[in-house]
Scaffold this active site. Sequence first.
Site, PDB file in Angstrom:
ATOM      1  N   TYR A 154      10.787 -50.568   8.089  1.00 50.33           N
ATOM      2  CA  TYR A 154      10.266 -49.223   7.830  1.00 50.33           C
ATOM      3  C   TYR A 154      11.319 -48.356   7.126  1.00 50.33           C
ATOM      4  CZ  TYR A 154       7.987 -44.738   8.999  1.00 50.33           C
ATOM      5  OH  TYR A 154       7.388 -43.492   8.954  1.00 50.33           O
ATOM      6  N   LYS A 158      11.101 -46.651   3.435  1.00 50.42           N
ATOM      7  CA  LYS A 158      11.161 -45.194   3.260  1.00 50.42           C
ATOM      8  C   LYS A 158      12.377 -44.777   2.435  1.00 50.42           C
ATOM      9  CE  LYS A 158       7.376 -44.166   5.465  1.00 50.42           C
ATOM     10  NZ  LYS A 158       6.245 -43.545   4.762  1.00 50.42           N
TER      11      LYS A 158
HETATM   12  P1  NDP Z   1      -1.028 -42.684  11.203  1.00 50.00           P
HETATM   13  O1  NDP Z   1      -0.726 -44.023  11.760  1.00 50.00           O
HETATM   14  O2  NDP Z   1      -1.668 -41.656  12.055  1.00 50.00           O
HETATM   15  O3  NDP Z   1      -1.920 -42.851   9.860  1.00 50.00           O
HETATM   16  C1  NDP Z   1      -1.578 -43.779   8.897  1.00 50.00           C
HETATM   17  C2  NDP Z   1      -2.525 -43.635   7.728  1.00 50.00           C
HETATM   18  O4  NDP Z   1      -2.170 -44.604   6.728  1.00 50.00           O
HETATM   19  C3  NDP Z   1      -3.963 -43.879   8.113  1.00 50.00           C
HETATM   20  O5  NDP Z   1      -4.766 -42.875   7.517  1.00 50.00           O
HETATM   21  C4  NDP Z   1      -4.271 -45.228   7.497  1.00 50.00           C
HETATM   22  O6  NDP Z   1      -5.625 -45.362   7.034  1.00 50.00           O
HETATM   23  C5  NDP Z   1      -3.357 -45.253   6.307  1.00 50.00           C
HETATM   24  N1  NDP Z   1      -3.094 -46.612   5.852  1.00 50.00           N
HETATM   25  C6  NDP Z   1      -2.420 -47.599   6.483  1.00 50.00           C
HETATM   26  N2  NDP Z   1      -2.408 -48.722   5.739  1.00 50.00           N
HETATM   27  C7  NDP Z   1      -3.092 -48.437   4.607  1.00 50.00           C
HETATM   28  C8  NDP Z   1      -3.430 -49.184   3.442  1.00 50.00           C
HETATM   29  N3  NDP Z   1      -3.026 -50.446   3.294  1.00 50.00           N
HETATM   30  N4  NDP Z   1      -4.158 -48.575   2.474  1.00 50.00           N
HETATM   31  C9  NDP Z   1      -4.556 -47.279   2.604  1.00 50.00           C
HETATM   32  N5  NDP Z   1      -4.259 -46.519   3.691  1.00 50.00           N
HETATM   33  C10 NDP Z   1      -3.552 -47.101   4.670  1.00 50.00           C
HETATM   34  O7  NDP Z   1       0.362 -42.175  10.620  1.00 50.00           O
HETATM   35  P2  NDP Z   1       0.962 -40.710  10.366  1.00 50.00           P
HETATM   36  O8  NDP Z   1      -0.093 -39.765   9.998  1.00 50.00           O
HETATM   37  O9  NDP Z   1       1.863 -40.412  11.465  1.00 50.00           O
HETATM   38  O10 NDP Z   1       1.872 -41.031   9.092  1.00 50.00           O
HETATM   39  C11 NDP Z   1       1.526 -40.696   7.759  1.00 50.00           C
HETATM   40  C12 NDP Z   1       2.736 -40.949   6.882  1.00 50.00           C
HETATM   41  O11 NDP Z   1       3.842 -40.174   7.344  1.00 50.00           O
HETATM   42  C13 NDP Z   1       3.197 -42.405   6.896  1.00 50.00           C
HETATM   43  O12 NDP Z   1       3.653 -42.771   5.619  1.00 50.00           O
HETATM   44  C14 NDP Z   1       4.345 -42.389   7.872  1.00 50.00           C
HETATM   45  O13 NDP Z   1       5.251 -43.423   7.636  1.00 50.00           O
HETATM   46  C15 NDP Z   1       4.950 -41.030   7.577  1.00 50.00           C
HETATM   47  N6  NDP Z   1       5.780 -40.505   8.659  1.00 50.00           N
HETATM   48  C16 NDP Z   1       5.246 -40.267   9.896  1.00 50.00           C
HETATM   49  C17 NDP Z   1       6.063 -39.776  10.900  1.00 50.00           C
HETATM   50  C18 NDP Z   1       5.558 -39.469  12.286  1.00 50.00           C
HETATM   51  O14 NDP Z   1       6.378 -39.157  13.152  1.00 50.00           O
HETATM   52  N7  NDP Z   1       4.264 -39.514  12.542  1.00 50.00           N
HETATM   53  C19 NDP Z   1       7.497 -39.535  10.676  1.00 50.00           C
HETATM   54  C20 NDP Z   1       7.924 -39.812   9.325  1.00 50.00           C
HETATM   55  C21 NDP Z   1       7.093 -40.290   8.372  1.00 50.00           C
HETATM   56  P3  NDP Z   1      -6.762 -46.161   7.847  1.00 50.00           P
HETATM   57  O15 NDP Z   1      -6.743 -45.636   9.235  1.00 50.00           O
HETATM   58  O16 NDP Z   1      -8.026 -45.842   7.100  1.00 50.00           O
HETATM   59  O17 NDP Z   1      -6.401 -47.619   7.761  1.00 50.00           O
END
Ligand code: NDP
Length: 246
Positions: A154, A158
Amino acid sequence: MLEQKVALVTGAGRGIGRSIALRLAAENMFVVVNYFGSASRAEETVKEIERTGGSAKAMRCDVSDFAACGEMIQEIVKEFGRLDVLVNNAGITKDGLLMKMSEEDFDKVLDTNLKGAFHCIRHSARQMLKQKKGRIVNISSVSGVMGNAGQANYSASKAGLIGLTKSAARELASRKITVNAVAPGFIDTEMTEVLSDAVKAAAASQIPFGEFGKPEDVAEAVAFLASEQAKYITGQVICVDGGMAM
Ligand code: NDP
């Protein structure tokens, strides 16, 4: 061609992506709510945007698939005639200690988090170059800035996004396309919900603000970078992390 600006937010059915989609819709943008697994949640995001007077459409695409990203973006340009904002938010984790991490878990995370962003930038840039304008925001992480034990895959994805952001910013600057990254710290979403209370407490103790952030905190930074007001900002990484990575 739509008069409204068009924004594509990947992984916008839930979590941070959903907040970003709602926030950009509040700026009067038409929002394409990309999803992969959760069709019903993407439709809920669209309905929520419509309830508040905005407009949006859900589109399914696995961002780790180069050709599928090309088709999604072609469809957007064909239907709306423009693409103004791209937010590469879709992301996954497959945590584990380096010495036990499988090649598959490393690749899967890189394919979604890093290559997914490359795929969408690669296919969107052509339209933005034509428009001589565009905003790209990549959602990185403090893990990519500081590293994090148990997240080699990860963190690498990132950190890679930050390099991708800076290179793309340099390449696209002459056409007034900005490319920036937002690096959230610990944010309350399903991604962090799975952490044990002990891990959450240890994480919070590393945050000067002493608590996790909200998806809306990240969405505000993205909305600013996507706005006209941010037209002279490119190649930057903004940490939204309660002071964690300062
Ligand atoms: P969630 O796990 O809640 O959501 C992840 C999202 O990514 C979902 O909407 C999912 O869609 C989508 N996704 C995953 N794989 C795919 C794919 N192959 N194609 C299209 N969409 C995909 O995560 P967060 O909202 O917490 O995170 C969002 C972003 O922020 C990420 O990039 C994460 O790494 C980053 N982030 C989050 C942090 C945190 O503390 N939460 C901290 C730092 C960064 P679906 O459900 O439709 O598959």
